[in-house]
Design a protein around this motif. Structure first.
Motif, PDB file in Angstrom:
ATOM      1  N   HIS A 198       0.800  -1.232   0.000  1.00  0.00           N
ATOM      2  CA  HIS A 198       0.000   0.000   0.000  1.00  0.00           C
ATOM      3  C   HIS A 198       0.832   1.281   0.000  1.00  0.00           C
ATOM      4  O   HIS A 198       0.308   2.360   0.282  1.00  0.00           O
ATOM      5  N   GLY A 199       2.123   1.182  -0.309  1.00  0.00           N
ATOM      6  CA  GLY A 199       2.955   2.378  -0.275  1.00  0.00           C
ATOM      7  C   GLY A 199       2.476   3.488  -1.187  1.00  0.00           C
ATOM      8  O   GLY A 199       2.694   4.676  -0.912  1.00  0.00           O
ATOM      9  N   ARG A 200       1.808   3.128  -2.261  1.00  0.00           N
ATOM     10  CA  ARG A 200       1.292   4.139  -3.182  1.00  0.00           C
ATOM     11  C   ARG A 200       0.285   5.065  -2.490  1.00  0.00           C
ATOM     12  O   ARG A 200       0.081   6.208  -2.901  1.00  0.00           O
ATOM     13  N   PHE A 201      -0.348   4.562  -1.424  1.00  0.00           N
ATOM     14  CA  PHE A 201      -1.390   5.328  -0.750  1.00  0.00           C
ATOM     15  C   PHE A 201      -0.903   6.009   0.532  1.00  0.00           C
ATOM     16  O   PHE A 201      -1.673   6.725   1.181  1.00  0.00           O
ATOM     17  N   THR A 202       0.345   5.774   0.918  1.00  0.00           N
ATOM     18  CA  THR A 202       0.856   6.380   2.152  1.00  0.00           C
ATOM     19  C   THR A 202       2.033   7.318   1.928  1.00  0.00           C
ATOM     20  O   THR A 202       2.304   8.174   2.778  1.00  0.00           O
ATOM     21  N   SER A 203       2.720   7.181   0.808  1.00  0.00           N
ATOM     22  CA  SER A 203       3.955   7.943   0.611  1.00  0.00           C
ATOM     23  C   SER A 203       3.723   9.448   0.720  1.00  0.00           C
ATOM     24  O   SER A 203       4.495  10.169   1.360  1.00  0.00           O
ATOM     25  N   HIS A 204       2.649   9.952   0.100  1.00  0.00           N
ATOM     26  CA  HIS A 204       2.403  11.393   0.150  1.00  0.00           C
ATOM     27  C   HIS A 204       2.040  11.853   1.564  1.00  0.00           C
ATOM     28  O   HIS A 204       2.302  13.001   1.933  1.00  0.00           O
ATOM     29  N   LEU A 205       1.453  10.946   2.362  1.00  0.00           N
ATOM     30  CA  LEU A 205       1.123  11.298   3.741  1.00  0.00           C
ATOM     31  C   LEU A 205       2.386  11.426   4.582  1.00  0.00           C
ATOM     32  O   LEU A 205       2.541  12.368   5.367  1.00  0.00           O
ATOM     33  N   VAL A 206       3.297  10.492   4.406  1.00  0.00           N
ATOM     34  CA  VAL A 206       4.583  10.564   5.110  1.00  0.00           C
ATOM     35  C   VAL A 206       5.334  11.829   4.694  1.00  0.00           C
ATOM     36  O   VAL A 206       5.965  12.504   5.517  1.00  0.00           O
ATOM     37  N   GLY A 207       5.237  12.184   3.410  1.00  0.00           N
ATOM     38  CA  GLY A 207       5.977  13.320   2.877  1.00  0.00           C
ATOM     39  C   GLY A 207       5.568  14.669   3.427  1.00  0.00           C
ATOM     40  O   GLY A 207       6.283  15.664   3.225  1.00  0.00           O
ATOM     41  N   ARG A 208       4.470  14.715   4.142  1.00  0.00           N
ATOM     42  CA  ARG A 208       4.034  15.995   4.718  1.00  0.00           C
ATOM     43  C   ARG A 208       4.900  16.427   5.903  1.00  0.00           C
ATOM     44  O   ARG A 208       4.681  17.482   6.491  1.00  0.00           O
ATOM     45  N   PHE A 209       5.907  15.610   6.238  1.00  0.00           N
ATOM     46  CA  PHE A 209       6.838  16.012   7.297  1.00  0.00           C
ATOM     47  C   PHE A 209       7.526  17.331   6.971  1.00  0.00           C
ATOM     48  O   PHE A 209       7.984  18.053   7.874  1.00  0.00           O
ATOM     49  N   THR A 210       7.612  17.686   5.697  1.00  0.00           N
ATOM     50  CA  THR A 210       8.267  18.944   5.330  1.00  0.00           C
ATOM     51  C   THR A 210       7.539  20.151   5.918  1.00  0.00           C
ATOM     52  O   THR A 210       8.158  21.194   6.167  1.00  0.00           O
ATOM     53  N   LEU A 211       6.235  20.016   6.153  1.00  0.00           N
ATOM     54  CA  LEU A 211       5.473  21.113   6.755  1.00  0.00           C
ATOM     55  C   LEU A 211       5.857  21.300   8.220  1.00  0.00           C
ATOM     56  O   LEU A 211       5.843  22.426   8.730  1.00  0.00           O
ATOM     57  N   GLU A 212       6.186  20.216   8.889  1.00  0.00           N
ATOM     58  CA  GLU A 212       6.600  20.318  10.295  1.00  0.00           C
ATOM     59  C   GLU A 212       7.927  21.056  10.424  1.00  0.00           C
ATOM     60  O   GLU A 212       8.198  21.671  11.467  1.00  0.00           O
ATOM     61  N   ARG A 213       8.756  20.970   9.404  1.00  0.00           N
ATOM     62  CA  ARG A 213      10.048  21.646   9.481  1.00  0.00           C
ATOM     63  C   ARG A 213       9.880  23.152   9.689  1.00  0.00           C
ATOM     64  O   ARG A 213      10.707  23.791  10.336  1.00  0.00           O
ATOM     65  N   LYS A 214       8.833  23.718   9.128  1.00  0.00           N
ATOM     66  CA  LYS A 214       8.582  25.150   9.309  1.00  0.00           C
ATOM     67  C   LYS A 214       8.110  25.432  10.730  1.00  0.00           C
ATOM     68  O   LYS A 214       8.630  26.329  11.406  1.00  0.00           O
ATOM     69  N   THR A 215       7.133  24.668  11.200  1.00  0.00           N
ATOM     70  CA  THR A 215       6.547  24.897  12.519  1.00  0.00           C
ATOM     71  C   THR A 215       7.570  24.744  13.636  1.00  0.00           C
ATOM     72  O   THR A 215       7.596  25.535  14.585  1.00  0.00           O
ATOM     73  N   PHE A 216       8.423  23.726  13.518  1.00  0.00           N
ATOM     74  CA  PHE A 216       9.351  23.404  14.607  1.00  0.00           C
ATOM     75  C   PHE A 216      10.793  23.747  14.247  1.00  0.00           C
ATOM     76  O   PHE A 216      11.725  23.178  14.815  1.00  0.00           O
ATOM     77  N   ARG A 217      10.954  24.700  13.356  1.00  0.00           N
ATOM     78  CA  ARG A 217      12.290  25.066  12.882  1.00  0.00           C
ATOM     79  C   ARG A 217      13.233  25.388  14.039  1.00  0.00           C
ATOM     80  O   ARG A 217      14.347  24.857  14.123  1.00  0.00           O
ATOM     81  N   ASP A 218      12.823  26.247  14.958  1.00  0.00           N
ATOM     82  CA  ASP A 218      13.717  26.686  16.027  1.00  0.00           C
ATOM     83  C   ASP A 218      14.065  25.531  16.969  1.00  0.00           C
ATOM     84  O   ASP A 218      15.220  25.427  17.422  1.00  0.00           O
ATOM     85  N   ARG A 219      13.089  24.671  17.243  1.00  0.00           N
ATOM     86  CA  ARG A 219      13.352  23.526  18.123  1.00  0.00           C
ATOM     87  C   ARG A 219      14.430  22.635  17.529  1.00  0.00           C
ATOM     88  O   ARG A 219      15.304  22.136  18.241  1.00  0.00           O
ATOM     89  N   TRP A 220      14.398  22.449  16.219  1.00  0.00           N
ATOM     90  CA  TRP A 220      15.293  21.495  15.578  1.00  0.00           C
ATOM     91  C   TRP A 220      16.632  22.113  15.168  1.00  0.00           C
ATOM     92  O   TRP A 220      17.587  21.393  14.911  1.00  0.00           O
ATOM     93  N   VAL A 221      16.704  23.420  15.137  1.00  0.00           N
ATOM     94  CA  VAL A 221      17.978  24.077  14.828  1.00  0.00           C
ATOM     95  C   VAL A 221      18.790  24.331  16.096  1.00  0.00           C
ATOM     96  O   VAL A 221      20.020  24.322  16.065  1.00  0.00           O
ATOM     97  N   GLU A 222      18.113  24.533  17.213  1.00  0.00           N
ATOM     98  CA  GLU A 222      18.819  24.865  18.454  1.00  0.00           C
ATOM     99  C   GLU A 222      19.889  23.836  18.834  1.00  0.00           C
ATOM    100  O   GLU A 222      21.002  24.221  19.229  1.00  0.00           O
TER     101      GLU A 222
END
Length: 291
Positions: A198-222
């Motif tokens: 079922h990877g064809r139906f989940t890959s785009h969902l996993v790929g939304r992690f890029t949106l979290e990079r914006k929200t938690f940028r400071d936490r992950w850069v510190e």
């Protein structure tokens, strides 16, 4: 399934995390080394560097939820925090009290979260040293491709299942260096990993992690700006997403930056130049054992 992938699965096993089956492979002897793979494939991304690593380390390489040979729930909100939870749970499951890290792409962000939470908690396994390969360390510098932007948008629910071999192959090859692009046979292996269970139906969902990079940028850069352990960046400078421009930002923000560039290499250094990656990573990781 192609023999190479069947062999990979047969050498691994599963553990249960939060009610889901997570695949991992563990081989070798020496100090523990946790490998955190990237998107959109899985632990098989490490296969070209695997023999060298397992000759020197106790290597642990899981597949993240929604990817590879781990469970792929279709109605699920995937997140960096959940991926980090899984890696910590695996270390606990295996009784590992300290480890070194080697991370790529999505795995780079997972590693940043692992570092961030260790600044808050003393009960987690110690991370002794970290090697980053190409990945979106800094949200402001990351340059996603058009297809990544579309899959991360609301259109992703429609476009994701419609992605075909031609589109995925073109998007993947674009990320490699000009002389190191995967052959047709190598792409077939990657595509089989991507579409498995079922990877064809989940890959785009996993790929939304890029949106979290914006929200938690400071936490992950510190943790990069104020590192608690030695870190090295091994960079394929021709990567359009996170190549030389990402390394330049790393140099600006990380104190005493340790950067190794691999000539004419793109986004997947461990596939494009496995010897170069191993030599640069091992020289750095092994030094901690000699100090």
């Amino acid at each position: 399934m192609r023999p190479e992938l069947t062999d990979w699965i047969n050498r691994g096993t599963h553990f249960e995390h939060d009610g889901r089956r997570i695949f991992y492979i563990r081989e070798g002897s020496g100090p523990p080394l946790l490998l955190i793979h990237g998107y959109p494939y899985n632990s098989f991304d490490w296969h070209r560097i695997w023999p060298d690593l397992t000759a020197h380390y106790d290597v642990i390489a899981p597949d993240m939820l929604g990817m590879g040979f781990s469970d792929k729930p279709i109605r699920h909100h995937y997140s960096i925090f959940e991926h980090a939870d899984m890696h910590d749970a695996l270390l606990a499951h295996l009784g590992i009290g300290k480890t070194k890290l080697l991370a790529h792409d999505l795995g780079v962000t997972v590693a940043q979260e692992l570092l961030a939470r260790r600044r808050e908690r003393s009960d987690l396994p110690e991370i002794e040293k970290v090697v980053f390969l190409n990945g979106g360390l800094f949200y402001e510098t990351y340059r996603p491709r058009l297809v990544q932007k579309l899959l991360s948008s609301p259109l992703g629910h429609v476009l994701g299942p419609l992605m075909n071999d031609t589109i995925v192959t073109a998007a993947t090859r674009e990320m490699f260096g000009p002389d190191t692009k995967p052959t047709d046979d190598e792409m077939k292996l990657l595509l089989e990993v991507l579409y498995h269970d079922h990877g064809r139906f989940t890959s785009h969902l996993v790929g939304r992690f890029t949106l979290e990079r914006k929200t938690f940028r400071d936490r992950w850069v510190e943790p990069l700006e104020n590192p608690a352990m030695p870190m090295r960046l091994i960079n394929g400078p021709l990567d359009p997403n996170s190549g030389a421009h990402m390394a330049a930002r790393y140099r600006e923000l990380v104190p005493d930056p340790d950067i190794v560039f691999l000539d004419k290499i793109g986004h997947w250094p461990q596939l494009e130049d496995p010897a170069g990656v191993f030599n640069a990573a091992h020289a750095f990781l092994h030094a901690a054992d000699s100090e």
